[in-house]
Design an enzyme around this catalytic site. Structure first.
Site, short mmCIF file in Angstrom:
data_model
loop_
_atom_site.label_atom_id
_atom_site.label_comp_id
_atom_site.label_asym_id
_atom_site.label_seq_id
_atom_site.Cartn_x
_atom_site.Cartn_y
_atom_site.Cartn_z
N HIS A 47 17.66 23.59 -35.54
CA HIS A 47 18.16 24.68 -36.38
C HIS A 47 17.24 25.90 -36.31
O HIS A 47 17.71 27.05 -36.26
CB HIS A 47 18.28 24.18 -37.82
CG HIS A 47 18.66 25.22 -38.81
ND1 HIS A 47 17.76 25.78 -39.68
CD2 HIS A 47 19.84 25.83 -39.06
CE1 HIS A 47 18.36 26.68 -40.42
NE2 HIS A 47 19.63 26.74 -40.07
N GLU A 50 17.99 27.71 -33.17
CA GLU A 50 19.24 28.48 -33.28
C GLU A 50 18.98 29.85 -33.92
O GLU A 50 19.50 30.87 -33.49
CB GLU A 50 20.25 27.68 -34.12
CG GLU A 50 21.51 28.43 -34.48
CD GLU A 50 21.98 28.11 -35.88
OE1 GLU A 50 22.34 29.06 -36.62
OE2 GLU A 50 21.99 26.92 -36.25
N HIS A 51 18.14 29.86 -34.97
CA HIS A 51 17.79 31.13 -35.63
C HIS A 51 17.02 32.03 -34.68
O HIS A 51 17.30 33.24 -34.58
CB HIS A 51 16.93 30.85 -36.86
CG HIS A 51 17.73 30.55 -38.10
ND1 HIS A 51 17.67 31.31 -39.23
CD2 HIS A 51 18.61 29.55 -38.38
CE1 HIS A 51 18.46 30.81 -40.16
NE2 HIS A 51 19.04 29.72 -39.66
N GLU A 127 16.48 29.45 -46.99
CA GLU A 127 17.73 28.71 -46.82
C GLU A 127 17.61 27.29 -47.38
O GLU A 127 18.53 26.77 -48.03
CB GLU A 127 18.10 28.66 -45.34
CG GLU A 127 19.45 28.04 -45.04
CD GLU A 127 19.79 28.06 -43.56
OE1 GLU A 127 20.89 27.57 -43.21
OE2 GLU A 127 18.97 28.55 -42.75
#
Length: 419
Positions: A47, A50-51, A127
């Site tokens: 993840h 991905e960022h 997040e």
């Protein structure tokens, strides 16, 4: 609509479907590198990566990545799941080459600048904090962990804050080198697309890349446990999961029909009995999710601390009753919902491109819609009742969040279900 598939010599699969009535297209890269491909000390890195793909490349700044797509009226996005990471865009037909260029650039050429890593680390920590403040979000991570404890399948996609706080450039590059090879990528496009042009562009962009080899994640092992988190909230959030079939299991469509009939809409058993007749909750539903070799039938509801016991007991009673009196009408309605949902999804190029990529990853081919419809139609009432009966004895997991003091535990719910 015709599906076109080309595989480059290095293993990159390119799959497209042209939708003649559209003037736009969706195109993206789906990579077999999700949360379950991480080692324990990497949890959250898929993840994080991905960022970081959007934080600048050798050719574009982060702002230019966004501007080049939005200047032509398109949008670009990405997501990380337990089994895949996807980078995709939706643009007009003339801008498909631009979208492919931008997507390939952010996937193949990220800079991973230290300053940007620190900025994005802070964003991801925010997040994670936001997820912890969203009970009907975080509870599914806890349910997953309870179902698959101490293994990759049970860990969160976002990762723990203490782990995310340690990732650096070397960690990101290591994960890329392990998983981001052409043989682990699927380039998928749908809408106003020309297969041959996409293949030619892909050959030029990806053709020289070397395969990284098949990545075999840790097999998922259903254990089932209970997690209760006490917090001063207005409601108790209840999520229960049962071991379900994987993508290739013969019970796949039976499980989907069952979950839809039980809690897939306003006419479903759980919604009618627990919300409409008893008024015990605002939201209650059931769903069937699948992975490569396993799956989960999930139930969710939120209710007050005073009514959580009654809600849980009624839910178990409805699950038990389904094995005896699930009706032909309920099965027919659930099958119609599933078929309609599939057809409606195919009207979106983004949904269609994702479907192409997922099917290629699962089966290595694109089954025609008629094949899926045929399998849904083949589900019988007797088969669903039998599945419901077997589910009562399947491994289960439970997650509870909020004022949980009076909520029944997993053992009590299993006992009521088996009675």
């Amino acid at each position: 609509m015709k599906t076109n598939l080309t595989t480059l010599s290095n293993g990159l699969r390119i799959v497209t479907e042209r939708m003649p009535s559209l003037g736009s297209a969706a195109i993206g890269l789906w990579i077999n590198a999700g949360g379950r491909h991480e080692q324990e000390d990497q949890n959250g890195i898929a993840h994080f990566l991905e960022h970081m793909a959007f934080k600048g490349t050798g050719r574009r700044t982060a702002l230019q990545i966004a501007e080049e797509i939005e200047d032509v009226g398109g949008y670009i996005n990405a997501y990380t799941s337990r089994e895949m990471t996807a980078y995709y865009a939706r643009v007009l037909e003339a801008d498909v080459p631009l979208a492919l260029d931008v997507i390939s650039d952010i996937v193949l050429n990220p800079l991973f600048e230290e300053k940007e890593i620190e900025v994005e680390r802070h964003v991801i920590l925010q997040e994670i904090g936001q997820a912890l403040d969203t009970p009907d979000d975080i509870i599914f991570d806890w349910l997953q962990e309870a179902a698959f404890p101490e293994q990759a399948m049970g860990r969160t996609i976002l990762g723990p804050a203490e782990r995310v706080s340690t990732f650096g450039r070397a960690d990101l590059r290591r994960f890329v080198s392990q998983h981001y090879g052409p043989d682990q990528m699927i380039l998928s496009a749908a809408g106003a697309v020309d297969h041959d042009r996409i293949v030619a562009a892909a050959e030029a962009i990806f053709g020289a890349l070397k395969p990284v080899g098949q990545s075999t994640p840790e097999p998922a092992r259903w254990h089932g446990a209970e997690r209760r988190e006490q917090k001063d909230l207005e409601q108790v959030h209840f999520a229960m999961g049962f071991a379900g079939p994987g993508y290739r299991h013969p019970d796949l469509y039976t499980a989907q029909v069952y979950a839809t009939a039980m809690g897939g809409g306003m006419s479903s058993r759980l919604f009618q009995k627990i919300r409409e007749e008893r008024g015990l909750c605002y939201s209650i539903y059931a769903q069937a999710g699948s992975y490569d070799e396993t799956g989960m039938i999930t139930l969710y509801a939120g209710t007050s601390a005073e009514e959580i016991g009654e809600l849980c007991h009624l839910t178990m009673d409805e699950l038990k009753r389904a094995a005896d009196d699930m009706s032909e009408a309920e099965i027919s309605r659930a099958k119609a919902q599933l078929k309609a949902g599939m057809v409606m999804g195919l009207e979106s190029p983004t949904s269609r491109a994702e479907r192409l990529a997922r099917y290629m990853a699962i089966w290595g081919r694109i089954p025609p819609l008629a094949e899926a419809v045929e399998k849904i139609e083949a589900v019988t009432t007797a088969g669903v009742r039998d599945f419901a009966g077997r589910l009562a004895g399947a491994p289960a997991a439970l997650a509870l969040y909020g004022p949980v003091g009076d909520a029944p535990g997993l053992a009590a719910l299993r006992e009521r279900l088996a009675a």
